[in-house]
Scaffold this motif. Structure first.
Motif, PDB file in Angstrom:
ATOM      1  N   LEU A 257      -4.501 -12.191   0.862  1.00 21.43           N
ATOM      2  CA  LEU A 257      -4.491 -10.746   0.894  1.00 21.43           C
ATOM      3  C   LEU A 257      -3.171 -10.382   0.210  1.00 21.43           C
ATOM      4  O   LEU A 257      -1.878 -10.364   0.622  1.00 21.43           O
ATOM      5  N   THR A 259      -1.661  -9.677  -3.992  1.00 23.78           N
ATOM      6  CA  THR A 259      -1.619  -8.506  -4.553  1.00 23.78           C
ATOM      7  C   THR A 259      -3.093  -8.426  -4.926  1.00 23.78           C
ATOM      8  O   THR A 259      -3.773  -7.504  -5.261  1.00 23.78           O
ATOM      9  N   ALA A 299      -3.947  -5.901  -1.455  1.00 22.54           N
ATOM     10  CA  ALA A 299      -2.555  -5.709  -1.266  1.00 22.54           C
ATOM     11  C   ALA A 299      -1.919  -4.341  -2.290  1.00 22.54           C
ATOM     12  O   ALA A 299      -1.491  -3.631  -1.749  1.00 22.54           O
ATOM     13  N   SER A 300      -2.167  -4.872  -2.945  1.00 17.98           N
ATOM     14  CA  SER A 300      -1.868  -4.119  -4.156  1.00 17.98           C
ATOM     15  C   SER A 300      -2.368  -2.621  -4.012  1.00 17.98           C
ATOM     16  O   SER A 300      -1.342  -1.262  -4.481  1.00 17.98           O
ATOM     17  N   VAL A 302      -3.136  -1.179  -1.446  1.00 20.84           N
ATOM     18  CA  VAL A 302      -1.880  -0.481  -0.012  1.00 20.84           C
ATOM     19  C   VAL A 302      -0.895  -0.302  -0.581  1.00 20.84           C
ATOM     20  O   VAL A 302      -0.374   1.483  -0.155  1.00 20.84           O
ATOM     21  N   ASP A 303      -0.026  -0.580  -1.722  1.00 22.60           N
ATOM     22  CA  ASP A 303       1.180   0.088  -2.106  1.00 22.60           C
ATOM     23  C   ASP A 303       0.874   1.079  -2.852  1.00 22.60           C
ATOM     24  O   ASP A 303       1.884   1.684  -2.820  1.00 22.60           O
ATOM     25  N   VAL A 314       4.951   1.039   2.980  1.00 24.21           N
ATOM     26  CA  VAL A 314       3.761   0.091   3.307  1.00 24.21           C
ATOM     27  C   VAL A 314       3.653  -0.164   5.692  1.00 24.21           C
ATOM     28  O   VAL A 314       2.460   0.147   5.850  1.00 24.21           O
ATOM     29  N   LEU A 370      -7.654   0.301   3.527  1.00 20.96           N
ATOM     30  CA  LEU A 370      -7.475  -0.928   3.955  1.00 20.96           C
ATOM     31  C   LEU A 370      -9.109  -1.155   4.272  1.00 20.96           C
ATOM     32  O   LEU A 370      -9.638  -2.149   3.872  1.00 20.96           O
ATOM     33  N   GLY A 400      -0.528  -9.797   3.435  1.00 23.89           N
ATOM     34  CA  GLY A 400      -1.330  -8.752   4.392  1.00 23.89           C
ATOM     35  C   GLY A 400      -1.534  -9.027   5.864  1.00 23.89           C
ATOM     36  O   GLY A 400      -2.340  -8.280   6.528  1.00 23.89           O
ATOM     37  N   SER A 403      -0.405  -7.856   9.066  1.00 19.86           N
ATOM     38  CA  SER A 403      -0.836  -6.487   9.740  1.00 19.86           C
ATOM     39  C   SER A 403      -1.475  -6.934  10.792  1.00 19.86           C
ATOM     40  O   SER A 403      -3.192  -7.413  10.764  1.00 19.86           O
ATOM     41  N   TRP A 406      -4.838  -4.657  10.172  1.00 19.72           N
ATOM     42  CA  TRP A 406      -5.569  -4.513   9.204  1.00 19.72           C
ATOM     43  C   TRP A 406      -6.665  -5.452   9.089  1.00 19.72           C
ATOM     44  O   TRP A 406      -7.299  -5.767   8.626  1.00 19.72           O
TER      45      TRP A 406
END
Length: 494
Positions: A257, A259, A299-300, A302-303, A314, A370, A400, A403, A406
């Motif tokens: 998890l 970018t 994960a990008s 989420v950014d 984040v 997510l 990622g 979390s 997630w």
């Protein structure tokens, strides 16, 4: 001690491990990236070598402060960004900047390659602009004066090998990403090279990742106070990263998890499913292969949503998402911010929020993001399953993985337990160091050198939540992609 060097896109990283596998020193040096035209991505190989020397010297200095002498280093391993085309003349001069994995200029050449007889059967993969061979076809067409002078084509990490040892060599995991390798037979394909217009002697010699490819040259050994240690073949970044986290045996898998999102599953035999853009590559260890699904934005995304909706960062987004009860009429998010590879191979795919209502709040968009990434990852995992490889032991790594909320959601979406381990953000440099260990000590046991890190948590899927995602959310998610794909494809070609 064993030294691993990873040539990434943004930095060179170096790590030193001892015989017990403990990391004793680390160092890095940043790299610059050039984008001279839209969709072009290039780097100067000379900068790679300067950065590598800096990282090695930093690492030796750090190790020295811990009482570790350079002469204690017994081997060096290499890892690096895959697919990059580094072209040299007969005097080993670099002919032009290296064309990188994320360069998209050669899509027309990919169309041509797909028409070559036996192409998919030999390579096990689709022709994509990221791979190496279409870059050389582009050079042949657009820079013929460069193409005619090419004596050797090296992958990025293998240019460092040339500087360290004077040898032209590569490993099968990295070579599998060129589209010149017969992946099932782990050898260069004469036919693919001829169709590209290259002789086989333009290729480096092929080795398994734990094989010795040469020795540190005398001048460097003297300069750094080291012995003339063996340099292992190493591996492409994903394969070396898997070795670093202990993903080396049949049906073991990791979900990264970062970018981007990568699902990497190990096989003890050759498998392929190019029609769904599954990557079929050799692993960095003998007798093993791997299948890989690649999601360009994970994960990008989420950014992206945190910035779009005004979250401070984040972690604030994740905390808000966790506090909000998911609703049956929640919005959907398509995570294709940079197009998509597996399973769509669609450069024109785009991201989208759909199903917005007057009572939609930003926490709904956070949860949709997510979930959308999770459903996209599930598409890739199921494409790998369809190739005949279903792994039940999945380790989650990357940023990622920090979390708990997630990773539990992902377990519920995928319907399989997800394992978190200590050091889950270990880089490919550790895998390169482990391959150096195996090369320098051929009698070392694989299970000892490539031990999996300690388990810190296991996310067990909730059966009711999995049924909800599988029966209600996944079919609508896939339908939305199909409905919107035509819109963005037309827009992308006008």
């Amino acid at each position: 001690m064993f030294l691993g060097i990873d040539l990434g896109t943004s930095a060179i990283k170096a790590v030193l491990i001892d015989a017990a596998g403990k990391v004793r020193a680390t160092a890095s040096h940043a790299l610059s990236l050039s984008n001279p035209q839209p969709r072009w991505s290039e780097q100067d190989p000379h900068e790679w070598w300067q950065a590598a020397q800096s990282a090695i010297e930093q690492l030796l200095a750090e190790a020295g402060r811990e009482g570790i002498a350079p002469r204690q280093i017994a081997g060096i391993g290499l890892s690096g960004q895959m697919h990059g085309a580094t072209v040299l003349d007969k005097a080993d001069r670099v002919l032009r900047p290296a064309i990188l994995w994320n360069d998209g200029r050669c899509d027309a050449q990919c169309v041509d390659m797909e028409s070559w007889p036996g192409f998919r059967e030999i390579t096990g993969n689709l022709a994509m602009p990221g791979f190496t061979a279409p870059k050389l076809l582009w050079l042949r067409e657009h820079e013929p004066q460069v193409f005619e002078r090419i004596a050797k084509v090296l992958l990025p990490k293998d240019y460092l090998r040339l500087c360290l040892t004077g040898e032209y060599a590569t490993d099968v995991s990295d070579a599998a990403g060129t589209l010149w390798l017969n992946v099932a037979e782990r050898r260069w394909s004469q036919r693919m090279l001829e169709l590209t217009g290259l002789p086989q002697d333009a290729m480096p010699s092929l080795h398994e990742g734990n094989a010795v490819t040469g020795y540190l040259n005398p001048a460097l050994a003297e300069r750094w106070g080291m012995q003339r240690v063996p340099v292992a073949a190493g591996g492409g970044d994903n394969a070396a990263g898997a070795v670093g986290v202990g993903i080396v045996r049949h049906k073991q898998a990791m979900l990264s998890l970062g970018t981007s999102g990568v699902y990497f599953a190990v096989s003890d035999g050759y498998l392929a499913r190019p029609e769904q853009a599954v990557h079929s590559f050799c692993h960095a260890l003998p007798g093993t292969w791997h299948l890989m699904s690649v999601m360009l934005s994970a994960a990008s995304c989420v950014d992206f949503t945190a910035n779009l909706t005004g979250y401070a960062d984040v972690p604030a987004l994740l905390a808000d998402a966790e506090r909000t009860v998911a609703r049956s009429n929640a919005p959907f998010f398509l995570p294709y911010l940079s197009g998509e590879r597996t399973p769509h191979n669609d450069v024109h795919a785009a991201g989208a929020f759909t199903g917005l209502r007057t009572d939609t709040v930003r926490a709904d968009l956070a949860n949709a993001t997510l979930e959308g990434v999770g459903l996209g990852l599930l598409d890739g995992i199921e494409a790998v399953d369809a190739a005949g490889l279903q792994a039940n032991d999945i380790t989650v790594i990357g940023g990622g993985s920090r979390s708990a909320y997630w990773t539990q959601m992902l377990a519920d979406i995928i319907g399989r337990p997800l394992t978190l381990r200590a050091g889950g953000e270990v880089g490919a440099a550790l895998g390169a160091a482990r391959l150096a260990y195996l090369a320098a000590e051929p009698g070392a046991a694989l299970e000892d050198v490539c031990e999996m890190p300690e388990i810190t948590a296991v996310r067990e899927p909730d059966a009711a939540r999995h049924a909800y995602y599988r029966e209600q959310r996944q079919p609508k998610f896939r339908a939305l992609y199909r409905q919107l794909a035509g819109v963005y494809r037309v827009r992308g070609t006008t």
